[in-house]
Motif scaffolding. Sequence first.
Motif, mmCIF file in Angstrom:
data_model
loop_
_atom_site.group_PDB
_atom_site.id
_atom_site.type_symbol
_atom_site.label_atom_id
_atom_site.label_comp_id
_atom_site.label_asym_id
_atom_site.label_seq_id
_atom_site.Cartn_x
_atom_site.Cartn_y
_atom_site.Cartn_z
ATOM 1 N N PHE A 62 24.343 -61.264 66.280
ATOM 2 C CA PHE A 62 25.424 -60.375 65.884
ATOM 3 C C PHE A 62 24.865 -58.966 65.904
ATOM 4 O O PHE A 62 23.678 -58.792 65.647
ATOM 5 N N LEU A 66 23.303 -55.691 59.445
ATOM 6 C CA LEU A 66 24.057 -55.248 58.264
ATOM 7 C C LEU A 66 23.225 -54.218 57.502
ATOM 8 O O LEU A 66 23.731 -53.164 57.098
ATOM 9 N N GLY A 67 21.932 -54.521 57.322
ATOM 10 C CA GLY A 67 21.037 -53.564 56.679
ATOM 11 C C GLY A 67 20.957 -52.277 57.483
ATOM 12 O O GLY A 67 21.003 -51.171 56.932
ATOM 13 N N MET A 68 20.881 -52.411 58.824
ATOM 14 C CA MET A 68 20.801 -51.240 59.688
ATOM 15 C C MET A 68 22.070 -50.400 59.580
ATOM 16 O O MET A 68 22.021 -49.170 59.593
ATOM 17 N N LEU A 114 23.991 -50.058 56.928
ATOM 18 C CA LEU A 114 23.900 -49.276 55.688
ATOM 19 C C LEU A 114 22.920 -48.125 55.862
ATOM 20 O O LEU A 114 23.175 -46.998 55.439
ATOM 21 N N VAL A 153 14.399 -59.025 63.933
ATOM 22 C CA VAL A 153 14.939 -60.366 64.193
ATOM 23 C C VAL A 153 13.845 -61.256 64.787
ATOM 24 O O VAL A 153 13.662 -62.403 64.380
ATOM 25 N N LEU A 175 26.113 -55.724 63.787
ATOM 26 C CA LEU A 175 27.097 -55.064 62.933
ATOM 27 C C LEU A 175 26.820 -53.573 62.809
ATOM 28 O O LEU A 175 27.541 -52.864 62.123
ATOM 29 N N LEU A 186 10.158 -60.761 62.046
ATOM 30 C CA LEU A 186 10.336 -61.092 60.626
ATOM 31 C C LEU A 186 11.295 -62.270 60.479
ATOM 32 O O LEU A 186 11.480 -62.796 59.392
ATOM 33 N N LYS A 187 11.929 -62.652 61.598
ATOM 34 C CA LYS A 187 12.827 -63.811 61.647
ATOM 35 C C LYS A 187 14.012 -63.690 60.707
ATOM 36 O O LYS A 187 14.503 -64.674 60.169
ATOM 37 N N VAL A 188 14.438 -62.456 60.458
ATOM 38 C CA VAL A 188 15.640 -62.240 59.655
ATOM 39 C C VAL A 188 16.841 -62.423 60.583
ATOM 40 O O VAL A 188 16.857 -61.854 61.670
ATOM 41 N N PRO A 189 17.857 -63.210 60.192
ATOM 42 C CA PRO A 189 19.021 -63.375 61.069
ATOM 43 C C PRO A 189 19.634 -62.018 61.431
ATOM 44 O O PRO A 189 19.670 -61.113 60.595
ATOM 45 N N SER A 190 20.087 -61.889 62.683
ATOM 46 C CA SER A 190 20.564 -60.575 63.138
ATOM 47 C C SER A 190 21.758 -60.090 62.330
ATOM 48 O O SER A 190 21.957 -58.892 62.176
ATOM 49 N N PHE A 191 22.557 -61.029 61.800
ATOM 50 C CA PHE A 191 23.701 -60.631 60.975
ATOM 51 C C PHE A 191 23.228 -59.757 59.812
ATOM 52 O O PHE A 191 23.791 -58.693 59.533
ATOM 53 N N ILE A 192 22.151 -60.201 59.147
ATOM 54 C CA ILE A 192 21.628 -59.482 57.987
ATOM 55 C C ILE A 192 20.859 -58.239 58.437
ATOM 56 O O ILE A 192 20.998 -57.163 57.870
ATOM 57 N N THR A 193 20.044 -58.380 59.490
ATOM 58 C CA THR A 193 19.273 -57.244 59.995
ATOM 59 C C THR A 193 20.182 -56.068 60.324
ATOM 60 O O THR A 193 19.950 -54.939 59.899
#
Lengths: 335, 331
Positions: free
Chosen positions: A80, A140-142, A144, A128, A82, A131-138
């Motif tokens: 994703f 989303l943080g970006m 913000l 992603v 966002l 750090l293997k953070v799901p792109s949805f969260i990555t």
Amino acid sequence: MTTTTASSAKEINQILGKIWNGVRRIPPVFPIFLLIFIILGFLNPKGYQTMNGIMTFFRPAAPLAVLAIGEMLVLAMGGFDLSIGAIVTMVVLASSKLLANDPEKALPAILIMIGIGILIGLINGLVVSFLKVPSFITTLGMMLLVRGATLYYIGGAPQGYLTDNWRQFGRNYIQDVPFFVKIPYALIVLLVLGLIFYILFHRTNYGKQVLAIGDNMRAAQLSGVRVKLIRVVTHILCSVLAVLGGILVGGYGGVNVTIGEGMEMQAIAACVIGGVLLGGGKGNVINVAFGAFTLQAIVNLLNQLGLPKPYTDVIQGSIIIFVVAYSALSSQRKR
Amino acid sequence: MTTITTTDNKLKRLARSVRIPPVYIFLVVVFLVGGILDQILSDGQIFTNPLILLNIIVRSVALGIVAVGQTLVIIGASIDLSVAYTISITAIMSSYIMQGKTENVLTAIVGVLAIGIAIGLVNGLIVTKLKVNPFIATLGTSLIIKGIINASFSNYTGSVPKSFEFFGYGMVGPIPVSIIILLLIVFIGWFLLSRTQFGAHLYGVGGNVEVARLSGVRTDRVLIGAHIFCSMTAVISGLFLVSQMRAGAPWVGPNGIFDLNSIATTVIGGTALSGGKGGVWGTLAGVLIFGILDTTFNQLGVNPYLKSVFQGVIIVLAVASYTIRSKKDAA
């Protein structure tokens, strides 16, 4: 005698069957777009049955298509993004401060924005991948981060305005073109980018690898796809397209702090209308561009009907659900 | 002797069933770092003033309640983007029905719960029967609810009677009512997930729909149930907000970014976006992390835009703190 008629009947049947098969294979986005555009044409013949009107339609539709193509790359990979709406916000608001009303600075401003876009995509991709953070969260943080940093940089309110040479890409037309009457620069930008990304996505290994990752990451990895590299490259491409889309949006929109808000959702909706599966493994540049046109046509249709804004939200929401349900159910039947 | 071992076993089993998610380590770190920064740069209230601690939890209540519902939906491999506007429509409808009169409170609550059930049912049906991707389905219903709200209301509407403010401001002894309700909702979420057949089936549906279907789970019903539960938590969260604000306004939900924030806190809490894994206790920690950040930034007087920058970075770091060790690549 009877045998010949029988065989010719069979042939006709075969030909009809082939045509029917071909028709069935047409992605639903095309008939839906055509239908909405024809309704628009009936409601406002001057606006949508003349070349002049059609070209005017493409000016706001093209930027959305550019964003949607970038989003498609990430979605096809199973991810994703966002953050693209916030990138549009950044491009418009930060450029207008960077320019400081000086047309000379248009090119440096654009280059700086593209540079920041590359950086954003690089960070998204690295986070992603490593750090293997799901792109949805990555992303989303970006989102913000980019929105916050932009508003902090400009001090909370728009500074200055965008100079005409910066805005020309999204705003101006090539006038007096035979047949087409006028062509918006934005449409030409879209055609060039569309061609580049069509070749990249449908004619090179890169595109196949993106789809392979979206289809089955483990299998792609085992068959030698450099998943991490492709992921980073794809996020960079998506962010850069968001910057370019942002430049086009800035051309016809005003400079305000809400510009770009929600555009990531519009781009995702355009992709899904264009037949992209969330979760990856499917995508087509042309269909997605038409998905964006369809979304824009829906908005124009609702404006044309003179409905107040709240009702257009209701109908737009219903149509998006309906269109996606239609393509989901019809693709299921084919299987 | 035997009694001791049985209680021992019981304790062990209990400990295993509670199992503290790793995100609590991050929660403690955020709290300590926030407190130390506050000690150095500001008046050090976070460590010394217990009221601030209570305030952190009270600030987290609205998000916490809806995040529990979001957790259930995400465990079922679905998602709900319509919670923000569900909160708005609850806040505005309940305050409109109440009109400041205590005798209307019950009608209002029943009314908005019915709206919540209807929204959840529609979401669930679109996702399961029309096979629309939940992201798009709930984005669509969210647009629809937004349109309905904006067509009917544009500003503060109605008001809440004094008696109803008990929900937002009341105290039972030293503990605010709102915290009790939050814990109750978390407990209900935990109970549903780990002590009922519905919960077991939901994990199955989220893990692999086909396998769940083939083993006899009515997958559609389970997912619709999760969506209804999620919308109802959004309604409760909306009721809490309106009791605090004393009147409903259309922008309550979207201004709090309850849709994306509830998803972020759920994932921070260790629930996988792909479904089939996670729980509500982790989500509670995620919500508290948000509350601590908010309070710390306020204490330090951080610029609101920089706040958003830090929040973005910390969300990613919080999730990275446990994903980095996982062998599986993320998408």
